[in-house]
Design an enzyme around this catalytic site. Structure first.
Site, PDB file in Angstrom:
ATOM      1  CE1 TYR A 189      18.538 -36.801  -6.349  1.00 51.41           C
ATOM      2  CE2 TYR A 189      16.947 -35.407  -6.304  1.00 51.41           C
ATOM      3  CZ  TYR A 189      17.680 -36.310  -6.792  1.00 51.41           C
ATOM      4  OH  TYR A 189      17.120 -36.620  -7.889  1.00 51.41           O
ATOM      5  CD  GLU A 215      20.054 -37.632  -9.857  1.00 55.02           C
ATOM      6  OE1 GLU A 215      19.005 -38.164  -9.740  1.00 55.02           O
ATOM      7  OE2 GLU A 215      20.863 -38.461  -9.985  1.00 55.02           O
TER       8      GLU A 215
END
Ligand code: GDP
Ligand code: MN
Length: 417
Positions: A139, A227
């Site tokens: 992530y 993101e």
């Protein structure tokens, strides 16, 4: 303003972030043609402004709320699969035929995920991308952090799942590195991240290039959030952005024409779009039944709190600002009246630079132009109060008056039933 994944990846690529090769398609035939160019082994991805697409499900419009309930209550038996019977918004295809079929199954359907809400989202486009053999999912995000007053880089080895869930379960699994805005991106950040993500050698170098490029893309576009979930290491050792989310600060859109053109109004709340089009800029739709027209963001917050204290629920946040034109008030009432759940309206004005008589004239004009369909409670104080009251009286307008904010809240809650 959010953009779609395919648009985010265009922006990323322009700044040097490694992304899979691919293009957007709006028909199964187009998807097939792109799959052909990419050699047949592709992934077909629904383009909507919400995450959780892979585990989401495709249904017809009248089935969205029941599917939403199923996904929430029994995810093990309902979640979509990238390969398998339960077709979700992300599908792996191993031939041009499969790519066409996947696009056919996704396009024109409503995708329901835990992030779309009960209404789901109509899928108008799919991204067709070369398939990646994934060895490791991580992530990575860069957000503009209000508390740090700086860009904040976040990374985790726990990729491919909801980061909020990771944060709850194991907060230490998320690395947080604020970037000193005066110094800009510094190379120690790359080394720290590589170390914490367990990457070394060429992969650590590639990660550094990717993070710095993402940082450049964010700063260059005034992004509030960028993101990548998952950021992956492929079987052949490349570090690439498999997914992409990108939001740009609305107040900076004027200086990013290219991004502004990526806007997809279909993905936004229709009332908020109408508000924007009418110049009622500070409007946020909420779930209650009491419409609010207030000047000043702080007063708007206090008004919503007081409505809740009186047992009601606001239908919106609306800071009408310093009003010098009655038509602005008419437009605000028009936006609020378009919301079928609104059963009463509270106009709470503290006249300073904004004049009470202008507000009063606006409400009178709204009655003439639109007809006030629900009870209106007005609490007015400040500049030109007497002139405003005279206008209301002369017009014989049927509104409920209140002196204090508490009284106004009680009256509007009662009026809304
Ligand atoms: P999201 O569900 O909306 O977050 O969409 P993602 O783009 O993150 O895709 C969901 C999941 O599908 C990812 O976490 C991956 O596990 C999987 N996936 C997506 N693209 C590929 C691919 O090219 N190859 C493989 N093996 N898996 C993929
Ligand atoms: Mn994702």
């Amino acid at each position: 303003m959010k953009v779609h994944e395919y648009q985010a990846k265009e922006i990323f690529a322009k700044h040097g972030v490694a992304v899979p090769k691919g293009r957007v398609a709006s028909t199964p035939a187009e998807a097939r043609a792109i799959a052909e160019e990419l050699g047949g082994k592709v992934v077909v991805k629904a383009q909507i402004h919400a995450g959780g697409r892979g585990k989401g499900r495709l249904v017809n419009e009248d089935e969205t709320s029941s599917m939403y309930e199923n996904l929430t209550n029994d995810p093990d038996n309902y979640s979509g699969q990238v390969v398998g019977d339960r077709v979700g918004g992300v599908r792996l295809a191993n031939s041009v035929d499969e790519a066409e079929q996947a696009a056919d199954a996704i396009l024109g359907k409503f995708l329901v995920s835990i992030q779309t809400g009960t209404a789901g989202k109509l899928v108008k486009n799919v991204l067709v991308e070369e398939q990646s053999a994934v060895a490791n999912e991580m992530y990575l995000a860069i957000i503009m952090d209000g508390v740090e007053a700086a860009p904040l880089i976040m990374a985790s080895t726990e990729g491919g799942q909801e980061i909020e869930e990771v944060a709850r379960r194991d907060p230490d699994a998320i690395v947080r590195i604020p970037v000193n805005p005066a110094a800009g991106y510094e190379s120690y950040i790359s080394r720290t991240l590589a170390n914490r993500l367990g990457l070394s050698g060429q992969q650590a170098v590639d990660l550094g290039v990717l993070v710095q490029s993402l940082y450049d893309a964010s700063l260059a576009n005034d992004a509030s959030q960028a993101e990548i979930n998952p950021l992956v290491v492929t079987e052949d050792g490349r570090v690439i952005a498999l997914d992409a989310k990108f939001s740009v600060d609305d107040n900076a859109l004027f200086r990013h024409e290219e991004v502004a053109e990526m806007r997809d109004k279909d993905e936004e709340d229709p009332l908020e779009v109408l508000a924007g089009d009418l110049g009622v800029s500070n409007f946020i739709k909420l779930d209650g039944n009491i419409g609010c027209i207030v000047n000043g963001a702080g007063l708007a917050m206090a008004t919503m709190d007081t409505i809740k204290l009186a047992g009601g629920e606001p239908a919106n946040f609306l800071d009408i600002g310093t009003v010098n034109d009655p038509q602005r008030v008419v437009n605000a009432i028009r936006v609020i009246s378009e919301d079928p759940s609104v059963e009463a309206i509270l106009v709470n004005i503290f006249g300073g630079m904004a004049r009470v008589d202008i507000i009063a004239q606006g409400v009178i004009d709204a009655e003439k132009q639109l007809g006030l369909k629900v009870p209106v409670v007005m609490r007015l104080v400040g500049t030109n109060l007497a002139e405003g009251e005279k206008l209301l009286e002369d017009a014989g307008l049927d509104v409920i008056r209140a002196e204090g904010l508490g009284e106004a809240a009680e009256k509007v809650v009662a009026a809304a039933g």
